[in-house]
Design a protein around this motif. Structure first.
Motif, PDB file in Angstrom:
ATOM      1  N   TRP A  66       0.895  -0.953  -0.054  1.00 19.26           N
ATOM      2  CA  TRP A  66      -0.424  -0.082   0.105  1.00 19.26           C
ATOM      3  C   TRP A  66       0.952   1.421   0.343  1.00 19.26           C
ATOM      4  CZ3 TRP A  66      -5.287   0.285  -0.094  1.00 19.26           C
ATOM      5  CH2 TRP A  66      -5.794   0.696  -0.638  1.00 19.26           C
ATOM      6  N   ASN A  67       0.999   1.885  -0.637  1.00 20.14           N
ATOM      7  CA  ASN A  67       1.173   3.333  -1.087  1.00 20.14           C
ATOM      8  C   ASN A  67       0.786   4.655  -0.649  1.00 20.14           C
ATOM      9  OD1 ASN A  67       0.363   3.312  -3.467  1.00 20.14           O
ATOM     10  ND2 ASN A  67       1.931   3.587  -4.764  1.00 20.14           N
ATOM     11  N   TRP A  68      -0.472   4.529  -0.466  1.00 22.21           N
ATOM     12  CA  TRP A  68      -1.262   5.583  -0.008  1.00 22.21           C
ATOM     13  C   TRP A  68      -1.553   6.044  -1.854  1.00 22.21           C
ATOM     14  CZ3 TRP A  68      -4.727   5.805   3.331  1.00 22.21           C
ATOM     15  CH2 TRP A  68      -3.900   4.884   4.700  1.00 22.21           C
ATOM     16  N   ASP A  69      -1.331   5.794  -2.911  1.00 23.50           N
ATOM     17  CA  ASP A  69      -1.754   6.142  -4.340  1.00 23.50           C
ATOM     18  C   ASP A  69      -3.563   6.902  -4.493  1.00 23.50           C
ATOM     19  OD1 ASP A  69      -3.081   4.631  -6.876  1.00 23.50           O
ATOM     20  OD2 ASP A  69      -1.206   6.309  -7.227  1.00 23.50           O
ATOM     21  N   PRO A  70      -3.629   7.705  -4.670  1.00 22.72           N
ATOM     22  CA  PRO A  70      -5.264   8.498  -4.932  1.00 22.72           C
ATOM     23  C   PRO A  70      -6.095   7.085  -5.579  1.00 22.72           C
ATOM     24  CG  PRO A  70      -3.631  10.074  -5.869  1.00 22.72           C
ATOM     25  CD  PRO A  70      -3.345   8.484  -5.559  1.00 22.72           C
ATOM     26  N   ARG A  71      -5.399   6.245  -6.698  1.00 26.88           N
ATOM     27  CA  ARG A  71      -6.689   4.865  -6.702  1.00 26.88           C
ATOM     28  C   ARG A  71      -6.730   4.108  -5.211  1.00 26.88           C
ATOM     29  NH1 ARG A  71      -3.713   3.466 -12.068  1.00 26.88           N
ATOM     30  NH2 ARG A  71      -2.262   4.137 -10.665  1.00 26.88           N
ATOM     31  N   GLN A  72      -5.651   3.954  -4.865  1.00 23.36           N
ATOM     32  CA  GLN A  72      -6.155   3.187  -4.005  1.00 23.36           C
ATOM     33  C   GLN A  72      -7.416   3.462  -2.627  1.00 23.36           C
ATOM     34  OE1 GLN A  72      -2.240   1.994  -2.975  1.00 23.36           O
ATOM     35  NE2 GLN A  72      -2.104  -0.221  -4.135  1.00 23.36           N
ATOM     36  N   THR A  73      -6.548   5.146  -2.492  1.00 24.63           N
ATOM     37  CA  THR A  73      -6.786   5.661  -1.092  1.00 24.63           C
ATOM     38  C   THR A  73      -8.479   6.123  -2.001  1.00 24.63           C
ATOM     39  OG1 THR A  73      -5.243   6.435  -0.829  1.00 24.63           O
ATOM     40  CG2 THR A  73      -7.356   7.114   0.420  1.00 24.63           C
ATOM     41  N   PHE A  74      -9.063   5.854  -2.430  1.00 29.03           N
ATOM     42  CA  PHE A  74     -10.589   6.667  -3.273  1.00 29.03           C
ATOM     43  C   PHE A  74     -10.864   4.510  -3.122  1.00 29.03           C
ATOM     44  CE2 PHE A  74     -14.132   6.473  -6.719  1.00 29.03           C
ATOM     45  CZ  PHE A  74     -14.651   7.356  -6.540  1.00 29.03           C
ATOM     46  N   GLY A  75     -10.042   3.439  -4.214  1.00 31.67           N
ATOM     47  CA  GLY A  75     -11.037   2.326  -3.327  1.00 31.67           C
ATOM     48  C   GLY A  75     -11.486   2.593  -2.702  1.00 31.67           C
ATOM     49  N   ALA A  76     -10.576   2.627  -1.414  1.00 37.11           N
ATOM     50  CA  ALA A  76     -10.322   1.757   0.166  1.00 37.11           C
ATOM     51  C   ALA A  76     -11.829   2.495   0.614  1.00 37.11           C
ATOM     52  CB  ALA A  76      -9.264   1.512   0.498  1.00 37.11           C
ATOM     53  N   SER A  77     -11.707   3.936   0.128  1.00 34.54           N
ATOM     54  CA  SER A  77     -12.884   5.097   0.627  1.00 34.54           C
ATOM     55  C   SER A  77     -14.100   5.288   0.342  1.00 34.54           C
ATOM     56  CB  SER A  77     -12.928   6.756   0.712  1.00 34.54           C
ATOM     57  OG  SER A  77     -12.225   6.643  -0.675  1.00 34.54           O
ATOM     58  N   ILE A  78     -14.525   4.440  -1.292  1.00 31.67           N
ATOM     59  CA  ILE A  78     -15.376   3.897  -1.702  1.00 31.67           C
ATOM     60  C   ILE A  78     -16.262   2.902  -0.831  1.00 31.67           C
ATOM     61  CG2 ILE A  78     -16.193   3.038  -3.795  1.00 31.67           C
ATOM     62  CD1 ILE A  78     -16.529   6.439  -3.702  1.00 31.67           C
ATOM     63  N   GLY A  79     -14.907   2.002  -0.805  1.00 32.41           N
ATOM     64  CA  GLY A  79     -15.648   0.440   0.035  1.00 32.41           C
ATOM     65  C   GLY A  79     -16.256   0.696   1.135  1.00 32.41           C
ATOM     66  N   ILE A  80     -15.438   1.526   1.673  1.00 26.56           N
ATOM     67  CA  ILE A  80     -16.425   1.495   3.270  1.00 26.56           C
ATOM     68  C   ILE A  80     -17.209   2.311   3.079  1.00 26.56           C
ATOM     69  CG2 ILE A  80     -15.574   2.858   5.357  1.00 26.56           C
ATOM     70  CD1 ILE A  80     -12.541   2.298   4.881  1.00 26.56           C
ATOM     71  N   GLY A  81     -17.416   3.341   2.379  1.00 23.06           N
ATOM     72  CA  GLY A  81     -18.696   4.185   2.269  1.00 23.06           C
ATOM     73  C   GLY A  81     -19.702   3.134   1.822  1.00 23.06           C
ATOM     74  N   ILE A  82     -19.749   2.602   0.756  1.00 27.22           N
ATOM     75  CA  ILE A  82     -21.016   1.443   0.379  1.00 27.22           C
ATOM     76  C   ILE A  82     -21.146   0.835   1.841  1.00 27.22           C
ATOM     77  CG2 ILE A  82     -21.149  -0.225  -1.227  1.00 27.22           C
ATOM     78  CD1 ILE A  82     -21.322   2.575  -2.190  1.00 27.22           C
ATOM     79  N   ARG A  83     -19.802   0.356   2.358  1.00 33.70           N
ATOM     80  CA  ARG A  83     -20.541  -1.069   2.681  1.00 33.70           C
ATOM     81  C   ARG A  83     -21.213  -0.798   4.414  1.00 33.70           C
ATOM     82  NH1 ARG A  83     -22.326  -5.079   2.914  1.00 33.70           N
ATOM     83  NH2 ARG A  83     -22.183  -6.382   4.874  1.00 33.70           N
TER      84      ARG A  83
END
Length: 123
Positions: free
Chosen positions: A85-102
């Motif tokens: 994990w390198n806090w790339d914007p795509r990785q961070t956006f994907g994780a935040s969307i996943g948390i938000g949807i859940r």
């Protein structure tokens, strides 16, 4: 089985094979979230519980595929760049969307009632 059939990618070797799984799952998750947004909009217009159920089902499918895409992306990242994990914007956006949807089912009813009261107050 597809990993055994595909030849290694030039420059990436065997690690490139994971992209055959990673990219389609990422696109399917985006498509599922778009379907969820579509049915959520329809639900806000007609308040039919079937549309809400469809939106929830699509969001759950999108979450599952987003998790698979995030995990396969992290595996690819570790093999190629040496870090999961390198806090790339795509990785961070994907994780935040996943948390938000859940988190959606927990606050959906509260948000819907607040939105209805705001809309009805303006009438």
């Amino acid at each position: 089985a597809i990993f055994l059939i595909l030849p290694p990618y030039q420059g990436l070797g065997d690690a490139g094979r994971i992209m055959v799984l990673h990219v389609p799952t990422a696109w399917v998750s985006v498509l599922a979230f778009a379907v969820s947004a579509f049915y959520s909009g329809i639900y806000l217009g007609n308040h039919n519980s079937k549309d809400d159920d469809r939106a929830l089902a699509a969001a759950e499918c999108g979450f599952l595929f987003a998790v698979i895409a995030t995990v396969t992306g992290a595996i690819f990242s570790q093999v190629v760049w040496g870090i999961y994990w390198n806090w790339d914007p795509r990785q961070t956006f994907g994780a935040s969307i996943g948390i938000g949807i859940r988190a959606k089912p927990q606050f959906l009813s509260c948000f819907s009632s607040m939105l209805r009261s705001l809309l009805c107050a303006n009438l």
